[in-house]
Design a protein around this motif. Structure first.
Motif, PDB file in Angstrom:
ATOM      1  N   GLY A  22       0.821  -1.212   0.000  1.00 54.37           N
ATOM      2  CA  GLY A  22       0.000   0.000   0.000  1.00 54.37           C
ATOM      3  C   GLY A  22       0.848   1.253   0.000  1.00 54.37           C
ATOM      4  N   ASP A  23       0.351   2.252  -0.685  1.00 52.20           N
ATOM      5  CA  ASP A  23       1.015   3.530  -0.788  1.00 52.20           C
ATOM      6  C   ASP A  23       0.327   4.492   0.159  1.00 52.20           C
ATOM      7  OD1 ASP A  23       1.478   5.903  -3.510  1.00 52.20           O
ATOM      8  OD2 ASP A  23       2.277   5.844  -1.503  1.00 52.20           O
ATOM      9  N   MET A  24       0.976   4.869   1.224  1.00 50.76           N
ATOM     10  CA  MET A  24       0.385   5.777   2.187  1.00 50.76           C
ATOM     11  C   MET A  24       0.764   7.222   1.872  1.00 50.76           C
ATOM     12  SD  MET A  24      -1.387   3.761   3.906  1.00 50.76           S
ATOM     13  CE  MET A  24      -1.868   4.471   5.445  1.00 50.76           C
ATOM     14  N   ALA A  25       1.227   7.515   0.661  1.00 55.94           N
ATOM     15  CA  ALA A  25       1.614   8.869   0.279  1.00 55.94           C
ATOM     16  C   ALA A  25       0.391   9.776   0.254  1.00 55.94           C
ATOM     17  CB  ALA A  25       2.280   8.844  -1.084  1.00 55.94           C
ATOM     18  N   ASP A  26       0.643  11.036   0.515  1.00 59.80           N
ATOM     19  CA  ASP A  26      -0.445  12.017   0.552  1.00 59.80           C
ATOM     20  C   ASP A  26      -0.882  12.338  -0.876  1.00 59.80           C
ATOM     21  OD1 ASP A  26      -2.243  13.919   1.355  1.00 59.80           O
ATOM     22  OD2 ASP A  26      -0.724  15.484   1.544  1.00 59.80           O
ATOM     23  N   CYS A  31      -9.432  13.104   5.349  1.00 58.80           N
ATOM     24  CA  CYS A  31     -10.605  12.369   5.814  1.00 58.80           C
ATOM     25  C   CYS A  31     -10.898  12.792   7.248  1.00 58.80           C
ATOM     26  CB  CYS A  31     -10.334  10.868   5.746  1.00 58.80           C
ATOM     27  SG  CYS A  31     -11.701   9.849   6.274  1.00 58.80           S
ATOM     28  N   SER A  32     -12.167  13.098   7.528  1.00 55.57           N
ATOM     29  CA  SER A  32     -12.543  13.477   8.882  1.00 55.57           C
ATOM     30  C   SER A  32     -13.923  12.918   9.209  1.00 55.57           C
ATOM     31  CB  SER A  32     -12.531  15.001   9.056  1.00 55.57           C
ATOM     32  OG  SER A  32     -13.437  15.593   8.161  1.00 55.57           O
ATOM     33  N   PHE A 150     -11.410   3.683   5.864  1.00 60.32           N
ATOM     34  CA  PHE A 150     -11.899   3.256   4.558  1.00 60.32           C
ATOM     35  C   PHE A 150     -10.688   2.919   3.702  1.00 60.32           C
ATOM     36  CE2 PHE A 150     -12.933   4.350   0.116  1.00 60.32           C
ATOM     37  CZ  PHE A 150     -13.856   3.359  -0.117  1.00 60.32           C
ATOM     38  N   ARG A 151     -10.687   1.724   3.136  1.00 60.93           N
ATOM     39  CA  ARG A 151      -9.574   1.275   2.290  1.00 60.93           C
ATOM     40  C   ARG A 151      -9.966   1.404   0.832  1.00 60.93           C
ATOM     41  NH1 ARG A 151      -8.731  -3.506   6.267  1.00 60.93           N
ATOM     42  NH2 ARG A 151      -7.262  -2.540   7.687  1.00 60.93           N
ATOM     43  N   ASP A 152      -9.145   2.125   0.080  1.00 63.28           N
ATOM     44  CA  ASP A 152      -9.391   2.357  -1.345  1.00 63.28           C
ATOM     45  C   ASP A 152      -8.264   1.707  -2.133  1.00 63.28           C
ATOM     46  OD1 ASP A 152      -9.926   3.250  -3.889  1.00 63.28           O
ATOM     47  OD2 ASP A 152      -9.926   5.368  -3.375  1.00 63.28           O
ATOM     48  N   GLY A 153      -8.579   0.616  -2.790  1.00 65.87           N
ATOM     49  CA  GLY A 153      -7.578  -0.079  -3.592  1.00 65.87           C
ATOM     50  C   GLY A 153      -7.786   0.081  -5.076  1.00 65.87           C
ATOM     51  N   GLY A 158      -3.087   0.570  -9.175  1.00 69.32           N
ATOM     52  CA  GLY A 158      -1.825   0.109  -8.607  1.00 69.32           C
ATOM     53  C   GLY A 158      -1.483   0.697  -7.253  1.00 69.32           C
ATOM     54  N   THR A 159      -2.379   1.499  -6.666  1.00 64.56           N
ATOM     55  CA  THR A 159      -2.102   2.136  -5.375  1.00 64.56           C
ATOM     56  C   THR A 159      -3.222   1.823  -4.409  1.00 64.56           C
ATOM     57  OG1 THR A 159      -1.014   3.958  -6.520  1.00 64.56           O
ATOM     58  CG2 THR A 159      -1.614   4.328  -4.245  1.00 64.56           C
ATOM     59  N   ARG A 160      -2.868   1.389  -3.212  1.00 60.05           N
ATOM     60  CA  ARG A 160      -3.858   1.163  -2.150  1.00 60.05           C
ATOM     61  C   ARG A 160      -3.671   2.225  -1.090  1.00 60.05           C
ATOM     62  NH1 ARG A 160      -3.071  -5.052  -0.853  1.00 60.05           N
ATOM     63  NH2 ARG A 160      -1.662  -5.161  -2.579  1.00 60.05           N
ATOM     64  N   ARG A 161      -4.771   2.863  -0.743  1.00 58.60           N
ATOM     65  CA  ARG A 161      -4.718   3.888   0.291  1.00 58.60           C
ATOM     66  C   ARG A 161      -5.710   3.561   1.382  1.00 58.60           C
ATOM     67  NH1 ARG A 161      -3.467   7.268  -4.114  1.00 58.60           N
ATOM     68  NH2 ARG A 161      -1.520   8.346  -3.735  1.00 58.60           N
ATOM     69  N   GLU A 162      -5.387   3.981   2.578  1.00 59.69           N
ATOM     70  CA  GLU A 162      -6.298   3.830   3.700  1.00 59.69           C
ATOM     71  C   GLU A 162      -6.543   5.224   4.263  1.00 59.69           C
ATOM     72  OE1 GLU A 162      -5.150   1.988   7.617  1.00 59.69           O
ATOM     73  OE2 GLU A 162      -6.609   0.526   6.891  1.00 59.69           O
ATOM     74  N   TYR A 163      -7.806   5.619   4.264  1.00 58.38           N
ATOM     75  CA  TYR A 163      -8.194   6.923   4.788  1.00 58.38           C
ATOM     76  C   TYR A 163      -8.740   6.716   6.198  1.00 58.38           C
ATOM     77  CZ  TYR A 163      -7.868   8.187  -0.115  1.00 58.38           C
ATOM     78  OH  TYR A 163      -7.418   8.392  -1.390  1.00 58.38           O
ATOM     79  N   VAL A 164      -8.264   7.530   7.138  1.00 54.45           N
ATOM     80  CA  VAL A 164      -8.653   7.393   8.541  1.00 54.45           C
ATOM     81  C   VAL A 164      -9.202   8.725   9.031  1.00 54.45           C
ATOM     82  CG1 VAL A 164      -7.877   6.820  10.859  1.00 54.45           C
ATOM     83  CG2 VAL A 164      -6.830   5.693   8.898  1.00 54.45           C
ATOM     84  N   GLY A 165     -10.419   8.678   9.570  1.00 55.90           N
ATOM     85  CA  GLY A 165     -11.022   9.846  10.190  1.00 55.90           C
ATOM     86  C   GLY A 165     -11.232   9.575  11.667  1.00 55.90           C
ATOM     87  N   LYS A 166     -10.971  10.584  12.506  1.00 55.98           N
ATOM     88  CA  LYS A 166     -11.094  10.408  13.956  1.00 55.98           C
ATOM     89  C   LYS A 166     -11.852  11.590  14.551  1.00 55.98           C
ATOM     90  CE  LYS A 166      -6.768   7.895  14.329  1.00 55.98           C
ATOM     91  NZ  LYS A 166      -5.467   7.783  14.954  1.00 55.98           N
ATOM     92  N   LYS A 167     -12.579  11.306  15.620  1.00 56.78           N
ATOM     93  CA  LYS A 167     -13.329  12.348  16.322  1.00 56.78           C
ATOM     94  C   LYS A 167     -13.469  11.945  17.778  1.00 56.78           C
ATOM     95  CE  LYS A 167     -16.173  15.875  16.666  1.00 56.78           C
ATOM     96  NZ  LYS A 167     -15.717  17.213  16.633  1.00 56.78           N
ATOM     97  N   ASP A 168     -13.170  12.872  18.694  1.00 55.41           N
ATOM     98  CA  ASP A 168     -13.359  12.632  20.123  1.00 55.41           C
ATOM     99  C   ASP A 168     -14.787  12.982  20.518  1.00 55.41           C
ATOM    100  OD1 ASP A 168     -10.729  11.865  20.382  1.00 55.41           O
ATOM    101  OD2 ASP A 168     -10.036  13.790  21.151  1.00 55.41           O
ATOM    102  N   PHE A 169     -15.324  12.234  21.464  1.00 56.41           N
ATOM    103  CA  PHE A 169     -16.647  12.538  22.001  1.00 56.41           C
ATOM    104  C   PHE A 169     -16.674  12.140  23.473  1.00 56.41           C
ATOM    105  CE2 PHE A 169     -16.985   8.207  20.467  1.00 56.41           C
ATOM    106  CZ  PHE A 169     -17.725   7.557  21.435  1.00 56.41           C
ATOM    107  N   ILE A 170     -17.684  12.628  24.165  1.00 60.81           N
ATOM    108  CA  ILE A 170     -17.806  12.360  25.591  1.00 60.81           C
ATOM    109  C   ILE A 170     -19.212  11.849  25.875  1.00 60.81           C
ATOM    110  CG2 ILE A 170     -18.467  14.713  26.184  1.00 60.81           C
ATOM    111  CD1 ILE A 170     -16.754  14.313  28.764  1.00 60.81           C
TER     112      ILE A 170
END
Length: 177
Positions: A22-26, A31-32, A150-153, A158-170
């Motif tokens: 996988g290519d983790m290049a920007d 992603c949020s 979310f994994r985008d292959g 020829g490039t696999r990317r993984e997009y990660v979104g994070k959010k804090d909550f209480i």
């Protein structure tokens, strides 16, 4: 001598298989996660949220539209809820969702989304409380982190990317006293 050739063979195989990891290049995509409510009662259902992709780059980017490939199944993304104790993420997630199906991709049925610079694309995730498997109930007064992957292959050939979104909550107990 035989050991040296085995080690060289191992290094060569790792070198030639590296692109498959996988290519983790920007590529300019950010992603949020946007939640309807950042705090909610522990007895209430987990709130709906959106996964938002924004193209912050200078060129158009193509995303594989594989968020909901089957209408009768859940989304094709990984959702985890982590406990944030003492500013550190827990060792294991408190709750998670993993898609439980495999899709055979047919080229003429694949859909893509093209995001031009500055454009956004939102993926709503409704009824997340029905998807999540909870190991323990969410405790009142604790801070948690919602992580969506979310994994985008297929977006870039020829490039696999993984997009990660994070959010804090209480989680806050809102019963009148």
């Amino acid at each position: 001598m035989k050991k040296i050739f085995q080690i060289l063979g191992l290094w060569a195989s790792l070198f030639f298989h590296a692109p498959a990891w996988g290519d983790m290049a920007d590529n300019g995509i950010e992603c949020s996660v946007v939640m309807e409510k950042a705090s909610f009662d522990p007895r209430a259902a987990f709130p709906d949220f959106k996964l938002v992709f924004a193209n912050k780059g200078e060129k158009a980017v193509r995303l594989f539209d594989d968020f909901y490939p089957l209408k009768e199944r859940g989304p094709n993304m990984i959702i985890k809820i982590w406990s944030q104790g003492n500013g550190k993420k827990g060792e294991r997630p408190t709750a998670w969702y993993l898609p439980s199906y495999q899709m055979e991709r047919v080229a003429n049925l694949m859909r893509f989304i093209t995001l031009n610079p500055g454009e956004k694309y939102e993926v709503p995730v409704k009824d997340a409380y029905l998807l999540l498997t909870c190991l323990q109930p969410l405790a009142s007064g604790k801070i948690y982190e919602l992580e969506v992957r979310f994994r985008d292959g297929y977006g870039d050939p020829g490039t696999r990317r993984e997009y990660v979104g994070k959010k804090d909550f209480i989680v806050i107990d809102q019963t009148p006293r």
